[in-house]
Design an enzyme around this catalytic site. Structure first.
Site, PDB file in Angstrom:
ATOM      1  N   GLU A  87       0.538  -1.147   0.126  1.00 46.13           N
ATOM      2  CA  GLU A  87       0.306   0.516  -0.347  1.00 46.13           C
ATOM      3  C   GLU A  87       0.749   1.539  -0.044  1.00 46.13           C
ATOM      4  OE1 GLU A  87      -3.819  -1.752   1.774  1.00 46.13           O
ATOM      5  OE2 GLU A  87      -2.169  -0.978   4.012  1.00 46.13           O
TER       6      GLU A  87
HETATM    7  C1  TNX Z   1      -4.462  -4.037   4.652  1.00 42.23           C
HETATM    8  S1  TNX Z   1      -2.800  -6.427   4.455  1.00 42.23           S
HETATM    9  C2  TNX Z   1      -3.278  -4.011   5.023  1.00 42.23           C
HETATM   10  C3  TNX Z   1      -2.693  -3.190   6.940  1.00 42.23           C
HETATM   11  C4  TNX Z   1      -4.354  -2.713   7.473  1.00 42.23           C
HETATM   12  C5  TNX Z   1      -5.035  -4.274   7.033  1.00 42.23           C
HETATM   13  C6  TNX Z   1      -6.700  -4.265   7.723  1.00 42.23           C
HETATM   14  C7  TNX Z   1      -1.445  -5.210   4.292  1.00 42.23           C
HETATM   15  C8  TNX Z   1      -0.745  -5.731   4.279  1.00 42.23           C
HETATM   16  N1  TNX Z   1      -2.139  -3.772   4.640  1.00 42.23           N
HETATM   17  O1  TNX Z   1      -2.145  -2.287   6.310  1.00 42.23           O
HETATM   18  O2  TNX Z   1      -4.016  -2.995   8.652  1.00 42.23           O
HETATM   19  O3  TNX Z   1      -5.195  -4.347   5.414  1.00 42.23           O
HETATM   20  O4  TNX Z   1      -7.246  -5.312   7.307  1.00 42.23           O
END
Ligand code: TNX
Length: 571
Positions: A328
């Site tokens: 992300e």
């Molecule tokens: C996605 S899964 C994220 C996290 C969040 C989560 C909440 C991932 C690698 N990144 O930053 O906490 O969703 O479900």
């Protein structure tokens, strides 16, 4: 699990019932051979014996410590091979393999006869897995922290067992909400019950930086002083972190630390604005959005920073992996992001560790030994498949199956819903080997269940989201597909509830599981009420042990595992 000689009708005799219980283990063992009519009884004169080496003796001491409180017996620990008496429990290191050559070194064989219990394994880890099985073969009262009457019977027979995957993990996000060392150690004990062997700690995120780094002290001091909702946060000193590592090692779990870069870095940028794009300090962040922060990826200082951080972390971490996050980073163009990952991967490799990263790192150049950590919700990912073709392995945490922070149902108070709601059957009914199209079965390193903690603030809340889904994922990691089925699993799972109650472990009383009635449990699913105060757990032995040594006693079993507050209910 293959069960042989099941000609006894369990309803006809206590011994028969005991024989039926031999297979009532999670994760399902590879081979179960009951000895009908044979029962072992733990007694006041039982000695726990072990091959006289530190590893086996430490496992023996853990077992004895677990059993002393509920049984009230002395249970001395002594070297194996001298004056063995009937009724003893023996933990023996053996050169003989109890598993196929490819199966790693974690297998064990457990033999229960009227004369004693013998667990054989090639490693201390195998012995501990055998001990976890033995705990599940004893009556549920064995998990109590106060004296219980017994009798302490174990069904006779043999279990031969070994794991399917080398990596069976659980992740705890200590960045969104900080959890102290005792809470993490308590979690380690709960994971070890189900033969999980890796603890992934998500140590850094926008809301907090949780690990002390000597060369960049403000990361923890400034970046650690916040969390979701605006609380005080916290961080682990190097000493704290070593205590977690040592405690996990004593339970034969390897810690996998994650420093999430280049996104999820707001807390680091608050501490060191020089690492931010344009050198501009951002405000502290206590919300739950993702994707807005990024390191200055074109600034050389960023890479000096990363070499320092991963270097110090590698020195503190005996395990083979460092996790670089990588998810992300929405503010970065793909080319800049890929350049960044291609700079960081060799920095990690230079510390002697293997690279693990969320599967967004897949398009970056291959580097020997790297593992992409899949958290998507689709059954195909072209970039992951391509990374595998170029040599990567895959760790599976599909968010719609293994995420412990997803709600169970519409009325679950805790958790999120972006990957759907995950009841225990959904967590259980999938097959890691063919989950991703174009990823051959032999490239799957294992499975992991992540617990993100945006909505989680107490040990009871951690447990409520973890149980019963973690045992489901643990079984996928340990047991072969032919040894698993939902009907058998839900019955075995039901048998865990009295153990969790005895140990004070909060759990979700899923309507999909035929939990045994208790009579005294409140209605509902057992979810902790909002605002339940954080629980003061018993101070674990890990607290008092010198850094770098394996603490002796299991603080968190028995009385130490008792969590006051709402208990899980039954359906
Ligand atoms: C996605 S899964 C994220 C996290 C969040 C989560 C909440 C991932 C690698 N990144 O930053 O906490 O969703 O479900």
């Amino acid at each position: 699990m293959r069960v042989t000689h099941t000609e006894v009708d369990p309803s006809q005799s206590p011994a028969g019932a005991a024989a039926a219980r031999l297979g009532a283990v999670i994760p399902a063992p590879v081979r179960v051979e009951p000895l009908p009519g044979v029962t072992y009884q733990l007694g006041p004169d039982t000695t726990v014996r072990a091959t006289p080496e530190p590893g086996p003796l430490a496992v023996a001491e853990q077992l004895a410590e677990l059993l002393r409180r509920p049984t009230g017996y002395a249970l001395p620990v002594a070297p194996a091979g001298v004056a063995t008496a009937d009724g003893d429990i023996s933990l023996l290191l053996t050169r003989e393999s109890t598993e196929p050559e490819s199966g790693g070194a974690e297998g064990y064989q457990l033999d229960a006869t009227a004369d004693g219990i013998v667990i054989r394994a090639r490693t201390a880890a195998g012995l501990l897995h055998g001990v976890q099985t033995l705990r599940q073969l004893l009556p549920p009262a064995v998990d109590a922290g106060d004296p219980r009457p017994g009798p302490w019977l174990v069904p006779g027979g043999r279990i031969v067992d070994h794991p399917r995957y080398a990596y069976r993990g659980a992740m705890l996000d200590v960045a969104r909400h900080f959890f102290d060392v005792p809470t993490v150690c308590r979690y380690v004990d709960q994971l070890a019950r189900y033969k999980i062997n890796h603890l992934h700690l998500h140590l850094t995120d926008d809301q907090g930086w949780r690990i002390g780094i000597d060369s960049w002290p403000l990361l923890a001091e400034v970046g650690g002083a916040s969390q979701v909702g605006g609380g005080a946060g916290g961080y682990y000193s190097a000493h704290d972190y070593r205590r977690i590592v040592a405690y996990a090692a004593s339970r034969h779990l390897t810690v996998v630390p994650e420093i999430d870069v280049p996104g999820h870095t707001n807390a680091a940028l608050v501490a060191y604005p020089e690492l931010a794009p344009g050198g501009v300090a951002p405000d502290r962040y206590a919300g739950t959005d993702v994707g807005f922060s990024a390191l200055a990826v074109d600034n050389e200082r960023t890479y000096a920073f990363l070499a320092d951080v991963f270097g110090e972390l590698a020195d503190l971490t005996p395990g083979e992996f460092l996790h670089l996050g990588g998810d992300e980073a929405f503010t970065l163009p793909p080319a800049a992001y890929a350049r960044f990952v291609e700079r960081v991967q060799p920095i990690i490799a230079a510390t002697g560790k293997r690279v693990l990263g969320w599967h967004q790192i897949a398009p970056a150049a291959h580097l020997d030994g790297r593992v992409v950590h899949y958290w998507g919700t689709t059954r195909h990912d072209a970039a992951v498949a391509d990374a595998v073709r170029r040599g990567a392995q895959v760790l599976l945490s599909p968010a719609d199956r293994s995420y412990l922070d997803m709600k169970y149902a519409a009325d679950t108070r805790l958790g999120k819903e972006w990957a759907g709601r995950i009841e225990v059957r959904r967590a259980y009914n999938w097959e890691p080997a063919n989950h991703l199209r174009d990823v051959p079965a032999d490239r799957v390193l294992g499975v992991e269940s992540p617990l993100w903690t945006e909505t989680v603030t107490t040990p009871a809340e951690i447990e409520y989201l973890t149980f019963p889904r973690l045992p489901a994922i643990a079984e996928l990691g340990w047991s072969a597909p032919g040894d698993r089925d939902w009907a058998g699993f839900r019955t075995r799972l039901a048998g865990q509830a009295p153990r969790w109650r005895a140990a004070g472990i909060t759990f979700h009383a899923s309507p999909q599981v035929p939990w045994p009635a208790t009579g005294d449990a409140p209605a509902g699913t057992g979810e902790p009420a909002a605002g339940t105060a954080p629980v003061g757990t018993g101070e674990p032995a890990a607290e008092t042990a010198p850094a770098g040594t394996a603490p002796a006693g299991p603080p968190l079993a028995g009385a130490g595992e008792v969590v006051p507050g709402p208990r899980a209910g039954t359906t």
